[in-house]
Design an enzyme around this catalytic site. Structure first.
Site, PDB file in Angstrom:
ATOM      1  N   HIS A  54      -1.879  -7.036   9.827  1.00 50.94           N
ATOM      2  CA  HIS A  54      -2.274  -8.416  10.191  1.00 50.94           C
ATOM      3  C   HIS A  54      -1.946  -8.596  11.585  1.00 50.94           C
ATOM      4  CE1 HIS A  54      -2.305 -10.178   5.869  1.00 50.94           C
ATOM      5  NE2 HIS A  54      -3.212  -9.132   5.884  1.00 50.94           N
TER       6      HIS A  54
ATOM      7  N   HIS B   6       0.957 -17.095   9.624  1.00 49.18           N
ATOM      8  CA  HIS B   6       2.102 -16.405   9.675  1.00 49.18           C
ATOM      9  C   HIS B   6       3.202 -17.251  10.524  1.00 49.18           C
ATOM     10  CE1 HIS B   6      -0.789 -13.256   9.103  1.00 49.18           C
ATOM     11  NE2 HIS B   6       0.220 -12.726   8.280  1.00 49.18           N
TER      12      HIS B   6
ATOM     13  N   HIS C  49      -5.046  -2.261   6.973  1.00 54.41           N
ATOM     14  CA  HIS C  49      -4.432  -3.315   6.247  1.00 54.41           C
ATOM     15  C   HIS C  49      -3.616  -4.091   7.131  1.00 54.41           C
ATOM     16  CE1 HIS C  49      -6.615  -2.250   2.661  1.00 54.41           C
ATOM     17  NE2 HIS C  49      -6.330  -1.201   2.817  1.00 54.41           N
TER      18      HIS C  49
ATOM     19  N   ASP D  92       5.355 -15.345   3.552  1.00 60.15           N
ATOM     20  CA  ASP D  92       4.361 -14.602   4.309  1.00 60.15           C
ATOM     21  C   ASP D  92       3.154 -14.797   3.184  1.00 60.15           C
ATOM     22  OD1 ASP D  92       2.325 -12.191   4.496  1.00 60.15           O
ATOM     23  OD2 ASP D  92       3.651 -12.455   6.561  1.00 60.15           O
TER      24      ASP D  92
ATOM     25  N   TYR E 275       0.878  -1.311   0.010  1.00 62.99           N
ATOM     26  CA  TYR E 275       0.052   0.060   0.099  1.00 62.99           C
ATOM     27  C   TYR E 275       0.858   1.258   0.064  1.00 62.99           C
ATOM     28  CZ  TYR E 275      -4.648  -2.323   0.014  1.00 62.99           C
ATOM     29  OH  TYR E 275      -5.360  -3.031  -0.459  1.00 62.99           O
ATOM     30  N   GLN E 276       1.985   1.157   0.401  1.00 64.43           N
ATOM     31  CA  GLN E 276       2.826   2.261   0.102  1.00 64.43           C
ATOM     32  C   GLN E 276       3.293   2.538  -1.246  1.00 64.43           C
ATOM     33  OE1 GLN E 276       6.782   2.352   2.633  1.00 64.43           O
ATOM     34  NE2 GLN E 276       7.518   3.986   1.796  1.00 64.43           N
TER      35      GLN E 276
END
Length: 733
Positions: A413, A462, A411, A431, A256-257
């Site tokens: 986890h 994870h 967003h 991941d 998302y960056q």
């Protein structure tokens, strides 16, 4: 065509007016520029031959109307830029006619018929995509502004742009007045069209957010965010301030960056061109320029972003957003020649003065190889909310990502102290990323799948600790957002031992977790050894599970694995319901080894320090998945039952290869014969690695007093060890 004197200050957003002559006279001089211009001309020349279509919206992502409107804004932006570079009128006519078609329908459009978003758009199913449209169309409008008549300008601004800017902000505050990548797009959309129209009210609304009705204060949306209250900051500057750490790490993660960097940077460029007094590229100690470097470093050797949090695998720095980011960072930064190297790899540039500068540098040989490095990126606006470590080997293409960040907004986890491992750009210890097929209509219209919550966000998905089969913070967003992990120490200065340690105190009430990850060089071993030490202390007894997900085919396990004839889910909730239990082994030795071969014909071995009675549960992802939404993923879970304190220790080796043509394997076995926890107390953990050649290496890590100048003194197996700093590593025989 309008009188040229009427709009002589245009273009002014992406293409600076005073740079226009240089762009128009740049062909046949710089190969990278020429290639990009010609590729765009070929693409758009074919597009403008077709009739313009502005359909009434009805589809979600991946559907026809969604894709049509998306292609329209991408094509319009390219055509408008080509008009300025080539001065060929058909490009301007195409953009003008398309915008006028939108102006005919926009004000009368109802909300999109698909009601699933917390902020429904008009052209698209969510305001986010409407904002995407306006960010690109603002650039298109600015670039053909000098071609338009005053009447056409009035129509577009009165019937399209101002109503759309008001809709995205005044009418949907739950979208606009937030700290989130969605709001960044909304802020920039309003700000970009404000700049294009010289509308100061819209520019200020974009920069600083807006005052909100008291009835909406604190109102929660459906995406994990809140409308900003009267005493909270909102707008572009707040979105620049809060999610970015001083190191340029964006709290939502690299996927998302990447998505947010485009609006951040193009608005910054527009502001630099039209409002240089703001000195936007110097804001927060030049955090936007730092963010580009941080983002580029958060990629594997193929350029793919590490898919932490909600991250789709395969997204890379070859995306259009990163082409723009590399060019803008080069132009407004220190003209770093290593960015030119990346631009050459990308094979294209942005068609404005930033891209031209990069193309000129490439043609002049002002290029330096872009190098990946081991680095620590702090999280949180002040850099005090945990972080993300990337450890890179000096002798193998091996990269390890260790995550101990804050929650990561909506967003994020529930995966405190998790890690993943990559070699040659391929996943070794993966991941999962997100459960979504972006813009694939068959999969929930391209939106997030329910399995994103039931599996991908859950802790068991994870490579980190699960207590009593419950996720961290019990899977509650507000609780998770209130806490972050803590960096204890890191040292990447020495090739023989690159090491980082972090703790988590809040994921489970009454339980503390301390995890140390190291990449070690062991004498006589030609590959690095990744060492993982996870220590748990709790007030009460619990069951502890530590998953290890891998890619490939198991070759050997040194424990007897019992396989049943019927697959059953491992559990009923918190992600366990999606794991098939395919086999179980009970450890009967101090070491358990797992050896596998991956699809890229590489061998891997995991050596675990196990205690008598530890269970090894072999799992495969896919249970309770009627629509085949989950990707295939094997793993093994090491389980320790009914204990207050526990230590997990593991060594992972990447070694050898198999050639299917010659049918020969080399280096198929790991180099370690034993892994032993030789000391564990509240102050230290000592671990000994023994190679098959008999060499014994000890790693001692401190659990307190991590300062570099602190002296330590302890005895292990009747031998005294003294050192300064947070760890000791060396040969003991």
């Amino acid at each position: 065509m309008a009188d040229a004197a009427y709009n002589d200050k245009y273009p002014s957003l992406m293409i600076a007016h005073d740079a226009l002559e240089g762009l128009q006279n740049s062909m046949d001089k710089y190969p990278l520029w020429d290639a990009t211009v010609k590729a765009n001309i070929k693409e758009i020349s074919d597009v403008i031959k077709d009739s313009i279509e502005v359909p009434i919206p009805k589809d979600m992502a991946g559907g026809y109307t969604h894709t049509r409107h998306k292609n329209n804004y991408l094509n319009a932006q390219k055509a408008a830029v080509l008009y300025q570079i080539t001065q060929e009128e058909p490009y301007a006519i195409y953009v003008r006619d398309m915008l006028l078609e939108y102006a005919k329908i926009y004000k009368d459009l109802p909300l999109h018929p698909e009601p699933r978003s917390y902020a429904r758009g008009k052209l698209f199913w969510q305001c986010l995509n409407d904002a995407n449209w306006l960010v690109y169309m603002s650039q298109a409008y600015d670039a053909i502004h000098s071609y338009l008549t005053p009447q056409e300008i009035s129509i577009l601004e009165k019937h399209l742009f101002v109503p759309m800017a008001d809709f995205l902000s005044l009418e949907t505050p739950q979208f606009f007045n937030r700290i989130h990548n969605h709001s960044t797009w909304g802020n920039v959309a309003v700000g970009m069209i404000g700049l294009a129209m010289d509308n100061q009210e819209l520019i200020d609304r974009a920069l600083y957010g807006m005052e909100i009705d008291s009835t909406t204060i604190g109102q929660k949306d459906n995406d994990g965010g809140f409308i900003r209250t009267a005493d909270q900051k909102a707008g572009f500057l707040a979105n620049l301030e809060e999610p970015f750490s001083p190191d340029g790490y964006y709290t939502e993660g690299p996927y998302y960056q990447r998505y947010a960097m485009y609006p951040f940077l193009v608005f910054a460029q527009g502001l630099q061109n039209k409002r240089p007094d703001l000195k936007i590229f110097e804001y927060k100690d030049s955090v936007l320029l730092k963010a580009v470097d941080a983002l580029l470093q958060l990629t594997d050797s193929d350029g793919d972003f590490f898919p932490i949090n909600d991250g789709q695998k395969g997204m890379s720095y070859y995306s259009r957003e990163l082409v723009s980011a590399v060019n803008i960072a080069y132009y407004y930064g220190s003209r770093n020649p290593s960015l030119v190297d990346l631009a050459i790899k990308q094979g294209q540039v942005q068609l404005d003065q930033t891209g031209l500068a990069v193309a000129q540098a490439a043609a002049n040989g002002n290029v330096k190889p872009f190098e990946k490095r081991s680095l620590m990126l702090r999280d949180g606006s002040q850099g005090d909310e945990g972080g993300l470590a990337v450890i890179r080997s000096d002798r193998q293409d091996l990269e390890l990502l260790f995550k101990f960040t804050g929650q990561g907004l909506s967003h994020g986890h529930y995966d405190k102290l998790s890690y993943s491992l990559y070699q040659d750009g391929h996943e070794v210890i993966p991941d999962y990323g997100l459960a979504r097929f972006v813009n694939v209509e068959q999969k929930n219209g391209g939106g997030y799948l329910k399995e994103n919550k039931t599996w991908a966000k859950q802790t068991v998905a994870h490579n980190t600790l699960v207590q009593d089969e419950k996720s961290h913070f019990d899977g509650d967003y507000e609780t998770g957002a209130a806490h972050h992990s803590q960096l204890e120490f890191y040292d990447f200065a020495f090739a023989k031992a690159k090491i980082v340690q972090a703790t988590e105190q809040n994921a489970y009430p009454g339980t503390s977790m301390n995890r140390t990850i190291a990449m070690l060089q062991v004498p006589g071993v030609d590959h690095d050894v990744v060492v993982d030490i996870l220590k748990i202390n709790s007030n009460e007894s619990h069951q502890y599970d530590l998953p290890l997900y891998y890619q490939g085919q198991i070759l050997q396990v040194n424990q007897k694995v019992k396989k049943g004839n019927e697959l059953k889910p491992l559990g009923t909730q918190n992600g366990y319901q999606h794991l098939w239990k395919s086999g179980v082994a009970t450890a009967n030795s101090d070491n358990t080894t797992l050896n596998w071969l991956d699809a890229y014909k590489r061998f891997y071995t995991a050596t675990m320090a196990t205690s008598q009675g530890d269970q090894l549960i072999f799992v495969d992802l896919g249970a309770n998945d009627p629509f085949n939404n989950l990707k295939t993923q094997p793993g093994v879970i090491q389980r320790k039952s009914t204990t207050k304190e526990a230590v997990f220790a593991m060594a992972i080796e990447a070694h050898g290869s198999y050639d299917p043509v010659s049918e020969l394997s080399s280096g198929a076995y790991g180099s370690l014969s034993n892994l032993e926890i030789v000391s564990s107390n509240e102050d230290y953990i000592g671990l000994v690695l023994t190679t098959k050649k008999g060499i014994m290496q000890m790693l001692i890590v401190t659990l307190r007093d991590h300062e570099k100048d602190t002296d330590h003194d302890m005895t292990i197996n009747n031998k005294n060890y003294k050192w300064t700093g947070p760890y000791w590593y060396g040969q003991i025989n």
